[in-house]
Design an enzyme around this catalytic site. Structure first.
Site, PDB file in Angstrom:
ATOM      1  N   SER A 119       0.719  -1.371   0.027  1.00  8.45           N
ATOM      2  CA  SER A 119       0.035  -0.017  -0.035  1.00  8.45           C
ATOM      3  C   SER A 119       0.838   1.302   0.091  1.00  8.45           C
ATOM      4  O   SER A 119       0.209   2.396  -0.255  1.00  8.45           O
ATOM      5  CB  SER A 119      -0.906   0.040   0.975  1.00  8.45           C
ATOM      6  N   HIS A 140      -1.866  -2.225  -6.881  1.00 11.21           N
ATOM      7  CA  HIS A 140      -2.421  -1.993  -5.682  1.00 11.21           C
ATOM      8  C   HIS A 140      -4.045  -1.757  -5.574  1.00 11.21           C
ATOM      9  O   HIS A 140      -4.592  -0.789  -6.244  1.00 11.21           O
ATOM     10  CB  HIS A 140      -1.664  -0.670  -5.047  1.00 11.21           C
ATOM     11  N   GLU A 152      -4.133   0.802  -8.430  1.00 12.29           N
ATOM     12  CA  GLU A 152      -2.772   1.729  -8.772  1.00 12.29           C
ATOM     13  C   GLU A 152      -2.115   0.655  -9.471  1.00 12.29           C
ATOM     14  O   GLU A 152      -1.528  -0.318  -8.826  1.00 12.29           O
ATOM     15  CB  GLU A 152      -2.537   2.421  -7.741  1.00 12.29           C
ATOM     16  N   ASN A 191      -2.619   6.773  -0.977  1.00 12.32           N
ATOM     17  CA  ASN A 191      -2.269   6.602   0.569  1.00 12.32           C
ATOM     18  C   ASN A 191      -1.554   7.683   0.815  1.00 12.32           C
ATOM     19  O   ASN A 191      -1.365   8.289   1.981  1.00 12.32           O
ATOM     20  CB  ASN A 191      -1.619   5.295   0.668  1.00 12.32           C
TER      21      ASN A 191
END
Ligand code: CAA
Length: 284
Positions: A119, A140, A152, A191
């Protein structure tokens, strides 16, 4: 794209979701964790979710059973020898990820593509231990994987064009919308934005500006987010958000990213979120 069999390393929340979505889309899936009981429990969770979809008439009983039949359960990395694509979804521990890929390099076919579902951590660093950094990238997913549309696709420093194209095509084949993260950078896009925002919510709480409930209500009603930051902490795990914040702090060499004290105290008290029954909220 000639991908038929996917190997998923790690049968936690993310691995379970990835395996479920891939099996529903017709891929053969090999799901591996260190203990068979973890894999069994993962497939039981999947079966329950798929049962719900059958009841809601979104899928048929036959589709559910076919998907579950496409999943092979194992506790051995050797069973990935015929996989075309490996997706690693283990704990956010760099050494663990590196050692898994290093071992897989000796087991898998030359043309097997390796991907990490990390992540936030460096795809380039994980790739460097894989012995095949050109056939390596980040893929991801977001939690809950069956619901969240985004993937992603992250370029490692040496990811080949062919590898990235395969990852994009594979994501589309799962019904997801991929975005390209062209430079390997901590936390990628989502993130990088999410974790500082959540940490700032913890700072508001520490400063006594508002309560957990009111901060969550403010975000949900003021920004139309489906969850407030404290619901999100509990949902993803406070421990995971602290690991990511500390990673940002160290990688960017910026103390502004350091996790708020309250988060560390919650972990010390064993209140890491939904998975353990208590975080900022209590769960049955
Ligand atoms: N697994 C599979 N499906 C799930 C699920 C789960 N864990 N939780 C909920 N769902 C499904 C439900 O079955 C339901 O499906 P149907 O519409 O087909 O009936 C649908 O999602 C909506 O669920 P609910 O009505 O029970 O609950 P809700 O409307 O409150 O939605 C939610 C729940 C989808 C989780 C919603 O609160 C949400 O979108 N939250 C934000 C999620 C988010 O931001 N995720 C990203 C986290 S960051 C991340 O993942 C990055 C990382 O690196 C870890």
């Amino acid at each position: 794209m000639n991908i038929k069999t996917i190997g998923v390393v790690g049968a936690g929340t993310m691995g379970t979701g990835i395996a479920q979505v891939a099996a529903m889309k017709g891929y053969n899936v090999i799901l591996r964790d260190i203990k068979m009981e973890y894999v069994e429990s993962s497939v039981t969770k999947m079966a329950k979710l798929l049962d719900k979809s059958v009841k809601k008439e979104r899928i048929t009983e036959i589709q559910k059973n076919d998907a579950l039949d496409r999943i092979t359960k194992t506790d051995k990395l050797e069973d990935f020898k015929d996989a075309d694509l490996i997706i690693e979804a283990v704990l956010e521990n760099m050494d663990l990820k590196k050692s898994i890929f290093s071992e897989l390099n000796g087991i898998c076919k030359e043309d097997t593509i390796f991907a990490t579902n990390t992540s936030s951590m460096s795809v380039t660093e994980i790739a460097s231990a894989s012995g095949r950094p050109d056939r390596f990238c980040g893929i991801h997913f977001f939690n809950p994987v069956p619901v969240m549309k985004l993937v992603e696709v992250i370029y490692g420093m040496d990811s080949s064009k062919k590898t990235i194209e395969m990852a994009l095509e594979f994501s589309l084949s799962l019904g997801k919308t991929p975005v390209e993260v062209k430079k390997d950078s901590p936390g990628f896009i989502v993130n990088r934005l999410l974790i500082p925002y959540m940490n700032e919510a913890a700072r508001l709480l520490e400063e006594g500006v508002a309560s957990v409930e009111d901060i969550d209500t403010a975000v949900k009603l003021g920004l139309n987010y489906p969850m407030g930051p404290f619901q999100m902490f509990d949902f993803g795990g406070i421990d995971l958000s602290v690991i990511i914040s500390e990673y940002f702090r160290d990688e960017f060499n910026d103390l502004g990213y350091a996790p708020q004290l309250i988060l560390k105290q919650m972990i010390r008290a064993g209140k890491t979120g939904m998975k353990c029954g208590e975080g900022f909220y209590k769960y049955e």
